[in-house]
Design an enzyme around this catalytic site. Structure first.
Site, PDB file in Angstrom:
ATOM      1  N   LYS A  13       0.842  -1.218   0.000  1.00  0.00           N
ATOM      2  CA  LYS A  13       0.000   0.000   0.000  1.00  0.00           C
ATOM      3  C   LYS A  13       0.872   1.261   0.000  1.00  0.00           C
ATOM      4  CE  LYS A  13      -2.073  -1.128   3.897  1.00  0.00           C
ATOM      5  NZ  LYS A  13      -1.374  -2.398   4.209  1.00  0.00           N
ATOM      6  N   ARG A  88      -9.989   0.824   8.481  1.00  0.00           N
ATOM      7  CA  ARG A  88      -9.465  -0.498   8.806  1.00  0.00           C
ATOM      8  C   ARG A  88     -10.507  -1.377   9.473  1.00  0.00           C
ATOM      9  NH1 ARG A  88      -3.633   0.377   8.524  1.00  0.00           N
ATOM     10  NH2 ARG A  88      -2.608  -1.520   9.163  1.00  0.00           N
ATOM     11  N   ARG A 127      11.873  -5.681   4.864  1.00  0.00           N
ATOM     12  CA  ARG A 127      11.724  -4.234   4.636  1.00  0.00           C
ATOM     13  C   ARG A 127      12.700  -3.398   5.479  1.00  0.00           C
ATOM     14  NH1 ARG A 127       5.852  -1.949   5.372  1.00  0.00           N
ATOM     15  NH2 ARG A 127       5.997  -3.073   7.328  1.00  0.00           N
ATOM     16  N   ARG A 161      11.222  -1.160  11.078  1.00  0.00           N
ATOM     17  CA  ARG A 161      10.120  -0.792  11.970  1.00  0.00           C
ATOM     18  C   ARG A 161      10.029  -1.727  13.171  1.00  0.00           C
ATOM     19  NH1 ARG A 161       4.983   0.189   8.091  1.00  0.00           N
ATOM     20  NH2 ARG A 161       3.984  -1.013   9.743  1.00  0.00           N
ATOM     21  N   ARG A 172      -0.707  -8.668  13.420  1.00  0.00           N
ATOM     22  CA  ARG A 172      -1.211  -7.703  12.426  1.00  0.00           C
ATOM     23  C   ARG A 172      -2.010  -8.422  11.348  1.00  0.00           C
ATOM     24  NH1 ARG A 172       4.300  -5.057  10.938  1.00  0.00           N
ATOM     25  NH2 ARG A 172       3.177  -4.149   9.182  1.00  0.00           N
TER      26      ARG A 172
HETATM   27  P1  AP5 Z   1       4.825  -1.646   1.811  1.00  0.00           P
HETATM   28  O1  AP5 Z   1       4.485  -0.801   0.642  1.00  0.00           O
HETATM   29  O2  AP5 Z   1       5.600  -1.059   2.927  1.00  0.00           O
HETATM   30  O3  AP5 Z   1       3.497  -2.397   2.326  1.00  0.00           O
HETATM   31  P2  AP5 Z   1       2.260  -1.836   3.156  1.00  0.00           P
HETATM   32  O4  AP5 Z   1       1.043  -2.495   2.611  1.00  0.00           O
HETATM   33  O5  AP5 Z   1       2.293  -0.336   3.191  1.00  0.00           O
HETATM   34  O6  AP5 Z   1       2.638  -2.490   4.538  1.00  0.00           O
HETATM   35  P3  AP5 Z   1       2.567  -1.945   6.033  1.00  0.00           P
HETATM   36  O7  AP5 Z   1       3.295  -2.978   6.844  1.00  0.00           O
HETATM   37  O8  AP5 Z   1       3.045  -0.537   6.128  1.00  0.00           O
HETATM   38  O9  AP5 Z   1       1.041  -2.019   6.260  1.00  0.00           O
HETATM   39  P4  AP5 Z   1       0.323  -2.040   7.612  1.00  0.00           P
HETATM   40  O10 AP5 Z   1      -1.094  -1.901   7.149  1.00  0.00           O
HETATM   41  O11 AP5 Z   1       0.614  -3.201   8.480  1.00  0.00           O
HETATM   42  O12 AP5 Z   1       0.981  -0.815   8.388  1.00  0.00           O
HETATM   43  P5  AP5 Z   1       0.499   0.640   8.731  1.00  0.00           P
HETATM   44  O13 AP5 Z   1       1.698   1.490   8.740  1.00  0.00           O
HETATM   45  O14 AP5 Z   1      -0.673   1.057   7.924  1.00  0.00           O
HETATM   46  O15 AP5 Z   1       5.599  -2.929   1.248  1.00  0.00           O
HETATM   47  C1  AP5 Z   1       6.146  -3.887   2.135  1.00  0.00           C
HETATM   48  C2  AP5 Z   1       7.520  -4.349   1.598  1.00  0.00           C
HETATM   49  O16 AP5 Z   1       7.304  -5.094   0.394  1.00  0.00           O
HETATM   50  C3  AP5 Z   1       8.463  -3.195   1.242  1.00  0.00           C
HETATM   51  O17 AP5 Z   1       9.768  -3.560   1.596  1.00  0.00           O
HETATM   52  C4  AP5 Z   1       8.329  -3.056  -0.293  1.00  0.00           C
HETATM   53  O18 AP5 Z   1       9.544  -2.616  -0.901  1.00  0.00           O
HETATM   54  C5  AP5 Z   1       7.980  -4.491  -0.709  1.00  0.00           C
HETATM   55  N1  AP5 Z   1       7.055  -4.517  -1.830  1.00  0.00           N
HETATM   56  C6  AP5 Z   1       5.987  -3.711  -2.062  1.00  0.00           C
HETATM   57  N2  AP5 Z   1       5.334  -4.068  -3.171  1.00  0.00           N
HETATM   58  C7  AP5 Z   1       6.003  -5.164  -3.671  1.00  0.00           C
HETATM   59  C8  AP5 Z   1       5.816  -5.994  -4.806  1.00  0.00           C
HETATM   60  N3  AP5 Z   1       4.807  -5.783  -5.662  1.00  0.00           N
HETATM   61  N4  AP5 Z   1       6.680  -7.012  -4.988  1.00  0.00           N
HETATM   62  C9  AP5 Z   1       7.707  -7.223  -4.109  1.00  0.00           C
HETATM   63  N5  AP5 Z   1       7.951  -6.463  -3.019  1.00  0.00           N
HETATM   64  C10 AP5 Z   1       7.096  -5.438  -2.800  1.00  0.00           C
HETATM   65  O19 AP5 Z   1      -0.045   0.454  10.228  1.00  0.00           O
HETATM   66  C11 AP5 Z   1       0.821   0.148  11.292  1.00  0.00           C
HETATM   67  C12 AP5 Z   1       0.022   0.107  12.592  1.00  0.00           C
HETATM   68  O20 AP5 Z   1      -0.583   1.395  12.843  1.00  0.00           O
HETATM   69  C13 AP5 Z   1      -1.166  -0.874  12.607  1.00  0.00           C
HETATM   70  O21 AP5 Z   1      -0.762  -2.174  12.969  1.00  0.00           O
HETATM   71  C14 AP5 Z   1      -2.087  -0.223  13.666  1.00  0.00           C
HETATM   72  O22 AP5 Z   1      -1.646  -0.512  14.962  1.00  0.00           O
HETATM   73  C15 AP5 Z   1      -1.893   1.270  13.409  1.00  0.00           C
HETATM   74  N6  AP5 Z   1      -2.873   1.809  12.467  1.00  0.00           N
HETATM   75  C16 AP5 Z   1      -2.625   2.335  11.225  1.00  0.00           C
HETATM   76  N7  AP5 Z   1      -3.755   2.732  10.648  1.00  0.00           N
HETATM   77  C17 AP5 Z   1      -4.768   2.471  11.519  1.00  0.00           C
HETATM   78  C18 AP5 Z   1      -6.181   2.633  11.475  1.00  0.00           C
HETATM   79  N8  AP5 Z   1      -6.797   3.140  10.390  1.00  0.00           N
HETATM   80  N9  AP5 Z   1      -6.899   2.240  12.555  1.00  0.00           N
HETATM   81  C19 AP5 Z   1      -6.300   1.732  13.647  1.00  0.00           C
HETATM   82  N10 AP5 Z   1      -4.964   1.531  13.749  1.00  0.00           N
HETATM   83  C20 AP5 Z   1      -4.199   1.903  12.691  1.00  0.00           C
END
Ligand code: AP5
Length: 216
Positions: A13, A88, A127, A161, A172
């Site tokens: 994402k 979410r 990552r 991270r 997660r």
């Molecule tokens: P990346 O692009 O970083 O993936 P992502 O989907 O953004 O993954 P996240 O781990 O950031 O998602 P998340 O939803 O767990 O975390 P968030 O920060 O939102 O890609 C991942 C890796 O793969 C990278 O190294 C990239 O280079 C590689 N890659 C990407 N695309 C690829 C491809 N096509 N092929 C190969 N490799 C690829 O949330 C973190 C925490 O915050 C949550 O756990 C929660 O506690 C809190 N939080 C956030 N939002 C909310 C909400 N709305 N409500 C409540 N709590 C929330």
């Protein structure tokens, strides 16, 4: 245009949201990034959010809905925005519906990024990020051209991270299955859901996302 990128942890994402922001002029709103920033600055929101984030659970709806409600009011969202990590759960989706209805705006598309669970774990465990410019890298899929040197800014410090450890990643993924996946039928019923093959390479996923945005 208002778009949601929906997918499990590690689906790509953030990677795609940055590209969409660059090429389609849609502001990326990542609740994960905003919450991490709040944790770093030690703000009251950050202090409340940290325990849930460390455990791989969701931060309270009150906090994240409040953050988004305030953020979409700013001028840089007037032309449209791309939500990365929000909503979410169904309560957050309903809150977003209400916010948009109040402003007479509408959601144009929800893009589901579908990726196998095994690949997610590998992506997350590989990552790392440049500490200076925040460019994202991966041990398996996207290494810097010169080891230890950021391609974009030449920085030589990187970080991983806190929530990318095995136990938190498992939680997660469980949180995604239980609370976020029900958003797929929610948005399908509203006729705005599109699915892209998140298993494809980063450039190919970008192409598929662009196609969805063009048709929306
Ligand atoms: P990346 O692009 O970083 O993936 P992502 O989907 O953004 O993954 P996240 O781990 O950031 O998602 P998340 O939803 O767990 O975390 P968030 O920060 O939102 O890609 C991942 C890796 O793969 C990278 O190294 C990239 O280079 C590689 N890659 C990407 N695309 C690829 C491809 N096509 N092929 C190969 N490799 C690829 O949330 C973190 C925490 O915050 C949550 O756990 C929660 O506690 C809190 N939080 C956030 N939002 C909310 C909400 N709305 N409500 C409540 N709590 C929330």
């Amino acid at each position: 245009m208002i778009v949601i990128l929906l997918g499990p942890p590690g689906a790509g994402k953030g990677t795609q949201a940055k590209r969409v922001q660059q090429h389609h002029n849609l502001m990326q709103l990542s609740t994960g990034d905003m919450l991490r920033e709040a944790c770093e600055t030690g703000s009251p929101i950050g202090r409340q959010a940290r325990a849930a984030m460390d455990a791989g659970e969701l931060v309270s709806d009150e906090i994240v809905v409040g953050i988004i409600a305030e953020r979409i009011e700013r001028d840089d969202c007037a032309g449209g925005f791309l939500l990365d990590g929000f909503p979410r759960n169904v309560a957050q989706a309903r809150a977003l519906d209400a916010m948009l209805a109040e402003k007479g705006r509408k959601l144009d598309a929800v893009v589901e990024m579908r990726v196998d669970e095994e690949a997610l774990v590998k992506r997350i465990s590989g990552r790392f990020t440049c500490a200076t410019c925040k460019e994202g890298y991966n041990d398996y899929y996207k290494r810097p051209k010169m080891d230890g040197i950021c391609d974009v800014c030449g920085g030589n410090e990187f970080f991983r991270r806190d929530d990318d450890n095995e136990e938190t990643v498992r939680n997660r993924l469980e949180t995604y299955r239980a609370q976020t996946k029900p958003l797929l039928p929610y948005y399908e019923a509203r006729g705005v859901l599109h699915t892209v093959d998140g298993m494809a390479g980063i450039d190919e996923v970008e192409r598929q996302v662009a196609e969805v945005l063009k048709a929306a």
